[in-house]
Design an enzyme around this catalytic site. Structure first.
Site, mmCIF file in Angstrom:
data_model
loop_
_atom_site.group_PDB
_atom_site.id
_atom_site.type_symbol
_atom_site.label_atom_id
_atom_site.label_comp_id
_atom_site.label_asym_id
_atom_site.label_seq_id
_atom_site.Cartn_x
_atom_site.Cartn_y
_atom_site.Cartn_z
ATOM 1 N N GLU A 196 -6.800 7.426 -1.554
ATOM 2 C CA GLU A 196 -6.136 8.627 -1.074
ATOM 3 C C GLU A 196 -5.402 8.503 0.262
ATOM 4 O O GLU A 196 -4.420 9.200 0.504
ATOM 5 C CB GLU A 196 -7.166 9.767 -0.967
ATOM 6 C CG GLU A 196 -7.259 10.576 -2.225
ATOM 7 C CD GLU A 196 -8.664 10.637 -2.806
ATOM 8 O OE1 GLU A 196 -8.944 11.611 -3.492
ATOM 9 O OE2 GLU A 196 -9.465 9.711 -2.592
ATOM 10 N N THR A 243 -7.924 1.526 -10.415
ATOM 11 C CA THR A 243 -8.029 1.200 -8.995
ATOM 12 C C THR A 243 -8.502 -0.216 -8.732
ATOM 13 O O THR A 243 -8.419 -0.692 -7.601
ATOM 14 C CB THR A 243 -8.989 2.187 -8.318
ATOM 15 O OG1 THR A 243 -10.203 2.245 -9.081
ATOM 16 C CG2 THR A 243 -8.391 3.574 -8.262
ATOM 17 N N LYS A 296 -4.552 -7.694 -3.893
ATOM 18 C CA LYS A 296 -3.564 -7.214 -4.864
ATOM 19 C C LYS A 296 -3.801 -5.762 -5.254
ATOM 20 O O LYS A 296 -2.882 -4.936 -5.229
ATOM 21 C CB LYS A 296 -3.592 -8.084 -6.123
ATOM 22 C CG LYS A 296 -2.771 -9.349 -6.031
ATOM 23 C CD LYS A 296 -2.628 -10.008 -7.403
ATOM 24 C CE LYS A 296 -1.723 -11.231 -7.315
ATOM 25 N NZ LYS A 296 -1.561 -11.887 -8.633
ATOM 26 N N LYS A 328 -14.336 0.587 2.874
ATOM 27 C CA LYS A 328 -14.327 2.059 2.902
ATOM 28 C C LYS A 328 -13.687 2.577 1.620
ATOM 29 O O LYS A 328 -14.339 2.656 0.580
ATOM 30 C CB LYS A 328 -13.598 2.559 4.145
ATOM 31 C CG LYS A 328 -14.332 2.258 5.450
ATOM 32 C CD LYS A 328 -13.594 2.824 6.656
ATOM 33 C CE LYS A 328 -14.308 2.542 7.949
ATOM 34 N NZ LYS A 328 -13.596 3.069 9.133
#
Length: 708
Positions: A674, A465, A602, A670
């Protein structure tokens, strides 16, 4: 706040290591004399083991040990305690008894000197069963009175039944989503090694801290006797959040053999021993006024779980907050079946929940003869009506309007099949996206050195991630160092405790800790300003210090009680249907996302692109199929379990609002993992209806369903 590093499109911190092969994943660790494990799965779904004969396997070349219920030793069931950092995907230990609860359940594991020897010998283990009746479907489980009401999932406000009955316009439909399997490219892998009474695991996990505490609990040893390392992870999508039996087996085998043991779970076992999204059936009832004001929302959900451990897919969580509706009811029934244990899969709850709700809203808009965009705009809530709190920050309306503008929504012709391009019929659909924004406690340690480098330590992990990159960026932003001068140490449970990489909460959790620890280190250098790459070294020389260290633990404060934190988004999708050759493809997607501050342009774009592609797979292809006679998964491989490939990719346009949330923590980030997958399946289903007139409420949207 103006930034010099945060938000810029930086290359991945670990990118070069990955593309050059220097990044070592769990299965790449080869200790001296490492042994290899291979599992044998049950061929029945319900019953008991009558007998097991492992003698032929034990005498096969290279075999060191065959583990089963007769020799596994003492293991302890694990009761979930997330506050303490303890959770097993299957609470029952492997080989706990002779009971068989699902097809594919481990009945034996062979450990040998080579992988090939272990795999061959597993075929030699002879197992006899006493088979009993099994149930594999929601209908069968409900007929057998297995459905259990989940009180924790129940929500109610107003008088939903009465409001629905009186509503001028009503929708009452049922939506179905099938089993989906995570299928991360990196297989679930563990290398276990003991030094005296201390265990080290090289493990593919999304939670090094929780994995260490949970396996210690199951083994019955102190948690500080376990170290879990996970430097690189080839994605997990939720399947690697919690402890699975293969890691426990590897640890037990290594202890018994007094040598390292590697257990790489074969691809077929990813379908039965590493989780999946459960089958979910949702009945949605919407009541509205003639003007398009929602008056009632009733959602009744059934989903399956295993007989080993309960897993609830909270489909009503987001739906209770997304739109303004005074009268709401959410209920959930869990149906235990003879199947393997489900687990969190990207966007759990909200992903299937929004497929149902956003499809139902499209059906409501048709009845009202109202534009689907306009219907959503008329029902945007001013506050979180579920939690009865103001939003920390909400730009939901902006997302909808900007997505529509970028897509060209005003050019949409509302009639079924009205938009054409040669032989192709074009359909346009829209749907909202949302995901809760969460933050948890986190510790961090920062070391700033006189040689002009820094080191950041936190026991979190990077599942692809961009965690490495974001941590380096935060330290660089506050110190003036180039990001490449920041050494990031994560993926080790012995570091200062950090967050799980799940729920899109990691960034919002570790960023405040990294920032505060950096500031604590800098406080020891009075007057320091990040004026350039050499400023830190100069300040340390002036102070006569070789290094300064900052350590901290951060956690949410009173803001958690004062505000509701949530991400919002909107998707517009274009599909093209050629009835002459029965060809359906998604040709274009526009997504606008409000997820607070974007920490890296990115990796953020990468996250939404990946989530959208998974959502496309959910909408069009993915379905875990069970043999109705045996309950065994019949498409347990990457050839038969269909997922999108490069040729299926549409044009994808992603826009981030990039507005920091003023209350969630440093920099106002935040979460992104998902929200991109929520709502996209509904946008595609709505586009398919616009083109074909077929309302597909049972995913995936196959050609067979369109031709039926």
């Amino acid at each position: 706040m103006e930034t010099t590093v945060i938000g810029k499109p930086l290359n991945r911190y670990e990118g070069r290591a990955k593309v050059t092969g220097r990044a070592r994943y769990a299965a790449d660790h080869n200790s001296t004399h490492v042994a290899y494990a291979y599992p044998l799965g049950s061929t029945i779904s319900s019953g008991t083991i009558a007998s097991i004969d492992s003698s032929a396997a034990e005498n096969a070349p290279g075999v060191l040990l065959v583990l089963h219920h007769g020799n596994i030793g003492k293991l302890h069931p694990v009761k979930e305690n997330m506050e303490a950092g303890i959770k097993a995907a299957e609470e029952r230990p492997p080989f706990h008894d002779r009971t068989i609860s699902y097809a594919g359940q481990f009945v034996a594991v062979v450990i040998a000197k080579t992988f090939e020897q272990a795999r061959w010998a597993a075929r030699l283990v002879q197992v006899e069963y006493r088979e009993t009746k099994a149930s594999f479907t929601l209908d069968a489980g409900i007929a057998e009175n297995r459905a259990k009401a989940q009180d924790d999932e129940k929500k109610s406000r107003g008088k939903p039944d009465e409001a629905f009955a009186k509503a001028a316009v009503q929708i009452d439909q049922t939506y179905h989503t099938p089993v989906e399997v995570h299928n991360a490219m990196e297989l679930h892998s563990t290398v276990a090694e003991w030094q005296a009474d201390r265990l080290t695991l090289e493990d593919s996990t999304q939670w090094v801290v929780g994995q260490a505490k949970t396996i210690a609990t199951m083994l019955g040893i102190p948690s500080d006797h376990v170290t879990v390392k996970s430097a690189y992870i080839g994605s997990g999508f939720g399947s690697k959040l919690f402890l699975w039996p293969h890691a426990v087996v590897a640890a037990v085998a290594a202890r018994q053999l007094k040598r390292p043991v590697k257990f790489v779970l074969p691809r077929a076992f990813q379908f039965t021993n590493a989780g999946h999204r459960p089958v979910i059936r949702q009945r949605i009832r919407l009541g509205a006024s003639r003007e398009g004001k929602l008056l009632a929302l009733l959602q009744d959900t059934h989903s399956h779980t295993s007989l080993v451990t309960d897993y609830v897919e909270s489909c009503g969580e987001s739906n209770a907050s997304l739109y303004s509706v005074a009268n709401l009811s959410n209920t959930h029934h869990l149906v235990p079946l003879n199947v393997s244990t489900p687990t969190s899969m990207r966007g759990p709850g909200s992903c299937p929940g929004l497929f149902a709700l956003e499809s139902a809203l499209d059906e409501l808009a048709l009845q009202l003869k109202l534009d689907p965009l306009e219907l959503r705009l008329r029902n945007i809530p001013a506050t979180d009506e579920d939690k009865q709190l103001p939003w920390s920050a909400s730009h939901f309306e902006t997302c909808l309007r900007q997505a529509a503008d970028r897509f060209g929504w005003l050019k949409r012709q509302p009639g079924i099949g009205a938009m054409r391009d040669g032989s192709q019929i074009i359909g346009w659909g829209i749907a909202s996206a949302t995901w809760p924004a969460m933050r948890r406690a986190c510790s961090a340690r920062i070391e700033l050195k006189a040689d002009g480098t820094a080191k950041a330590e936190c026991a979190t992990q990077d599942i692809g991630t961009g965690t490495y990159t974001v941590i380096a960026s935060v330290v660089a932003e506050l110190t003036g160092l180039p990001p490449e001068k920041v050494v990031v140490a994560i993926g080790n449970s012995t570091l200062p405790p950090g967050p799980i990489s799940g729920g899109s909460m990691a960034t919002a959790t570790f960023v405040p800790a990294i920032a505060e620890a950096t500031r604590k280190a800098l406080e020891q250098l009075p007057g320091f300003k990040p004026t350039g790459p050499n400023a830190l070294a100069a300040a340390l020389r002036t102070a006569g210090r070789e290094q300064v260290i900052g350590e901290t633990e951060t956690k949410p404060g009173e803001e958690a009680k004062k505000f509701s934190f949530r991400c919002f988004g909107a998707h517009c999708a274009e599909i093209r249907w050629d009835p002459g050759i029965s060809k359906l493809r998604v040709s274009r997607i526009v997504s606008v996302i409000d997820a607070g501050r974007i920490m890296n342009a990115k990796t953020a774009r990468n996250q939404i692109d990946g989530a959208l592609v998974m959502g496309l797979g959910m909408a069009l292809m993915e379905e875990g199929v069970r043999d109705p006679r045996t309950g065994r998964v019949v498409n347990d491989n990457l050839a038969d379990y269909h997922m999108l490939v490069h040729a299926d990719m549409p044009d994808i346009d992603v826009k981030f609002l990039d507005v920091p949330d003023p209350h969630i923590g440093d920099f106002g980030a935040k979460g992104l993992g998902e929200i991109g997958i929520t709502g996209i399946a509904a946008a595609i289903a709505n586009a398919v209806h616009h083109a074909t007139g077929k309302r597909i409420r049972d995913l995936p949207i196959s050609i067979e369903k369109l031709l039926a």
